[in-house]
Design an enzyme around this catalytic site. Structure first.
Site, PDB file in Angstrom:
ATOM      1  N   ASN A  36       0.870  -1.179   0.000  1.00 44.75           N
ATOM      2  CA  ASN A  36       0.000   0.000   0.000  1.00 44.75           C
ATOM      3  C   ASN A  36       0.903   1.224   0.000  1.00 44.75           C
ATOM      4  O   ASN A  36       1.514   1.556   1.017  1.00 44.75           O
ATOM      5  CB  ASN A  36      -0.879  -0.023   1.260  1.00 44.75           C
ATOM      6  CG  ASN A  36      -1.683   1.265   1.421  1.00 44.75           C
ATOM      7  OD1 ASN A  36      -1.811   2.048   0.477  1.00 44.75           O
ATOM      8  ND2 ASN A  36      -2.221   1.491   2.611  1.00 44.75           N
ATOM      9  N   LYS A  38       0.107   4.209  -0.145  1.00 45.26           N
ATOM     10  CA  LYS A  38      -0.545   5.374   0.463  1.00 45.26           C
ATOM     11  C   LYS A  38      -0.325   6.595  -0.454  1.00 45.26           C
ATOM     12  O   LYS A  38      -0.296   6.443  -1.665  1.00 45.26           O
ATOM     13  CB  LYS A  38      -0.020   5.628   1.877  1.00 45.26           C
ATOM     14  CG  LYS A  38      -0.072   4.385   2.760  1.00 45.26           C
ATOM     15  CD  LYS A  38       0.065   4.710   4.208  1.00 45.26           C
ATOM     16  CE  LYS A  38       0.218   3.433   5.002  1.00 45.26           C
ATOM     17  NZ  LYS A  38      -0.053   3.585   6.398  1.00 45.26           N
ATOM     18  N   HIS A 119      -9.647   1.030   4.708  1.00 42.83           N
ATOM     19  CA  HIS A 119      -8.369   1.212   5.417  1.00 42.83           C
ATOM     20  C   HIS A 119      -8.613   2.119   6.621  1.00 42.83           C
ATOM     21  O   HIS A 119      -9.413   3.058   6.553  1.00 42.83           O
ATOM     22  CB  HIS A 119      -7.336   1.830   4.466  1.00 42.83           C
ATOM     23  CG  HIS A 119      -5.945   1.800   5.044  1.00 42.83           C
ATOM     24  ND1 HIS A 119      -5.530   2.701   5.985  1.00 42.83           N
ATOM     25  CD2 HIS A 119      -4.904   0.947   4.846  1.00 42.83           C
ATOM     26  CE1 HIS A 119      -4.274   2.418   6.327  1.00 42.83           C
ATOM     27  NE2 HIS A 119      -3.878   1.363   5.643  1.00 42.83           N
ATOM     28  N   GLU A 121      -7.084   4.507   7.804  1.00 46.08           N
ATOM     29  CA  GLU A 121      -6.891   5.947   7.562  1.00 46.08           C
ATOM     30  C   GLU A 121      -8.121   6.550   6.904  1.00 46.08           C
ATOM     31  O   GLU A 121      -8.443   7.725   7.114  1.00 46.08           O
ATOM     32  CB  GLU A 121      -5.612   6.156   6.730  1.00 46.08           C
ATOM     33  CG  GLU A 121      -4.371   5.895   7.589  1.00 46.08           C
ATOM     34  CD  GLU A 121      -3.139   5.438   6.826  1.00 46.08           C
ATOM     35  OE1 GLU A 121      -3.093   5.570   5.597  1.00 46.08           O
ATOM     36  OE2 GLU A 121      -2.216   4.924   7.488  1.00 46.08           O
ATOM     37  N   GLU A 190      -5.742  -5.236  10.292  1.00 49.60           N
ATOM     38  CA  GLU A 190      -4.709  -4.235  10.555  1.00 49.60           C
ATOM     39  C   GLU A 190      -5.024  -3.516  11.862  1.00 49.60           C
ATOM     40  O   GLU A 190      -5.811  -2.553  11.871  1.00 49.60           O
ATOM     41  CB  GLU A 190      -4.674  -3.202   9.430  1.00 49.60           C
ATOM     42  CG  GLU A 190      -4.365  -3.785   8.064  1.00 49.60           C
ATOM     43  CD  GLU A 190      -3.764  -2.730   7.157  1.00 49.60           C
ATOM     44  OE1 GLU A 190      -2.612  -2.898   6.769  1.00 49.60           O
ATOM     45  OE2 GLU A 190      -4.438  -1.728   6.866  1.00 49.60           O
ATOM     46  N   GLY A 196       2.060   1.860  10.726  1.00 49.49           N
ATOM     47  CA  GLY A 196       3.001   2.982  10.610  1.00 49.49           C
ATOM     48  C   GLY A 196       3.660   3.364  11.920  1.00 49.49           C
ATOM     49  O   GLY A 196       4.261   4.432  12.023  1.00 49.49           O
ATOM     50  N   SER A 232       3.111  -2.543  10.255  1.00 52.36           N
ATOM     51  CA  SER A 232       4.569  -2.559  10.443  1.00 52.36           C
ATOM     52  C   SER A 232       5.204  -3.895  10.087  1.00 52.36           C
ATOM     53  O   SER A 232       6.127  -4.361  10.763  1.00 52.36           O
ATOM     54  CB  SER A 232       4.925  -2.141  11.877  1.00 52.36           C
ATOM     55  OG  SER A 232       4.436  -0.827  12.130  1.00 52.36           O
TER      56      SER A 232
HETATM   57  C1  PEP Z   1      -0.899  -0.002   5.818  1.00 52.08           C
HETATM   58  O1  PEP Z   1      -0.794   1.111   5.343  1.00 52.08           O
HETATM   59  O2  PEP Z   1      -1.860  -0.700   5.501  1.00 52.08           O
HETATM   60  C2  PEP Z   1       0.141  -0.479   6.739  1.00 52.08           C
HETATM   61  C3  PEP Z   1       0.018  -1.653   7.290  1.00 52.08           C
HETATM   62  O3  PEP Z   1       1.218   0.363   6.954  1.00 52.08           O
HETATM   63  P1  PEP Z   1       2.621  -0.016   7.648  1.00 52.08           P
HETATM   64  O4  PEP Z   1       3.079  -1.328   7.053  1.00 52.08           O
HETATM   65  O5  PEP Z   1       3.524   1.106   7.324  1.00 52.08           O
HETATM   66  O6  PEP Z   1       2.352  -0.158   9.111  1.00 52.08           O
END
Ligand code: PEP
Length: 267
Positions: A36, A38, A119, A121, A190, A196, A232
Site C-alpha cells: 500500500n 498510500k 483502510h 486511515e 490491521e 506505521g 509494520s
Molecule cells: C498499511 O498502510 O496498511 C500499513 C500496514 O502500513 P505499515 O506497514 O507502514 O504499518
C-alpha cells in the site's frame, strides 16, 4: 499438574490441531502480499521502484495498491509481469455527479485487480462507516475488482478487551453481502496501533484475531478467504507472522516503498 497420560493426550491434541491448521493454510490458500503506497510517489521514484519489482518471480501473489494518478504508469510498467496492481479506495457509485470520486469500472479500465476498502486511515480521516465499506466492497465486486476489506481495532479498544467485538462489528455488513460475494474478497486485519508505528502485533496476537475472522467467514460459507495481516510488517518479522495457520499474507505500507525489503517480505 497433568498426569503423564493426560500430558501425552494433551500434546497429541495440540500437535494434531497445529498440523491440521497448517496443512489447510499451506494447501488451500496462496500467500498474498500487497503493498500500500498510500500517498507516496512521483513519476520518477515510481519508475525506479516498478523496474525493481518487474522481475519478481515468487510463488507468493504480489501486488501494489497505488495512488489513482499513477495507475496508468503502473499498468504499463507491470503489464505481463507476475506483479498485479490496484487502488486504495473506490466509490460506491458506477458513474454520475460524484465530483472527485473514482468508480470501480474506471479502476477496471486501468487493469486493477485489487482495491483496498475501509483502510483505517479512511475510516478515521474520512468517517467511513462499516456499511459504507461494505457498499464499496459490493461495488468493486460488481466490476470484477477484488476488494481487500481492512478491519482493525484501536489501542483503546484492544486495551478494553474489545478487539474481537470491533472486528465482528466491522465485518457484519460485509458478511451480509452473502457467500457468493464474500468468497471473492480478501480480508486484511490491521490493528490501528500497529499501522506505521513500527509496533507489530505478535504472531500470537495476530493469529488470535485471524482465527476469529476465519470463524466468522466460515459461518457464512467463506472459510477459505485469504486473511492478510497489516501493521509494520518488515522482512525481519514476516516469516514469523506467516508461520501462523490463519495468516495468509500481508498488507504492507512503509516497507512496500523499498523494493528489496518488499520483495524479501514476499519471498
Ligand atoms: C498499511 O498502510 O496498511 C500499513 C500496514 O502500513 P505499515 O506497514 O507502514 O504499518
Amino acid at each position: 499438574m497433568l498426569g503423564y497420560s493426560s500430558f501425552l493426550s494433551e500434546s497429541r491434541f495440540r500437535i494434531n490441531t497445529l498440523m491440521s491448521a497448517t496443512s489447510t493454510a499451506a494447501n488451500d490458500r496462496t500467500r498474498l502480499v500487497i503493498g500500500n503506497w498510500k500517498m507516496h510517489g512521483n513519476l520518477s521514484d515510481n519508475a525506479a521502484l516498478l523496474a525493481a519489482l518487474r522481475p519478481a518471480a515468487t510463488t507468493t501473489q504480489v501486488a501494489v495498491c497505488v495512488p489513482f494518478p499513477y495507475l496508468a504508469q503502473v499498468a504499463e510498467a507491470l503489464q505481463g509481469t507476475a506483479v498485479s496492481w490496484g487502488a486504495q479506495d473506490v466509490s460506491t457509485q458506477v458513474q454520475g455527479a460524484y465530483t472527485g470520486e473514482i468508480s470501480a469500472p474506471m479502476l477496471k479500465d486501468f487493469g486493477c485487480r485489487w482495491v483496498l476498502v475501509g483502510h483505517s486511515e479512511r475510516r478515521s480521516m474520512h468517517g467511513e462507516s462499516d456499511q459504507l465499506v461494505a457498499d464499496k466492497a459490493r461495488a468493486a465486486l460488481a466490476a470484477g475488482v477484488t476488494p481487500v476489506v481492512c478491519v482493525g481495532e484501536s489501542l483503546a479498544e484492544r486495551d478494553a478487551g474489545q478487539a474481537i467485538a470491533v472486528i465482528h462489528r466491522q465485518l457484519a455488513p460485509v458478511l451480509a453481502l452473502g457467500a457468493d460475494s464474500v468468497t471473492k474478497l480478501v480480508v486484511a486485519y490491521e490493528p490501528v496501533w500497529a499501522i506505521g508505528t513500527g509496533r507489530t502485533a505478535t504472531p500470537e496476537q495476530a493469529q488470535e484475531v485471524h482465527a476469529a475472522i476465519r470463524a466468522a467467514l466460515q459461518a457464512v460459507g467463506a472459510g477459505n478467504v485469504q486473511i492478510l495481516y497489516g501493521g509494520s510488517v518488515k522482512a525481519s518479522n514476516a516469516a514469523s507472522l506467516f508461520s501462523m495457520p490463519d495468516i495468509d499474507g500481508a498488507l504492507v505500507g512503509g516497507a512496500s516503498l523499498v523494493a528489496d525489503e518488499f520483495l524479501r517480505i514476499a519471498a
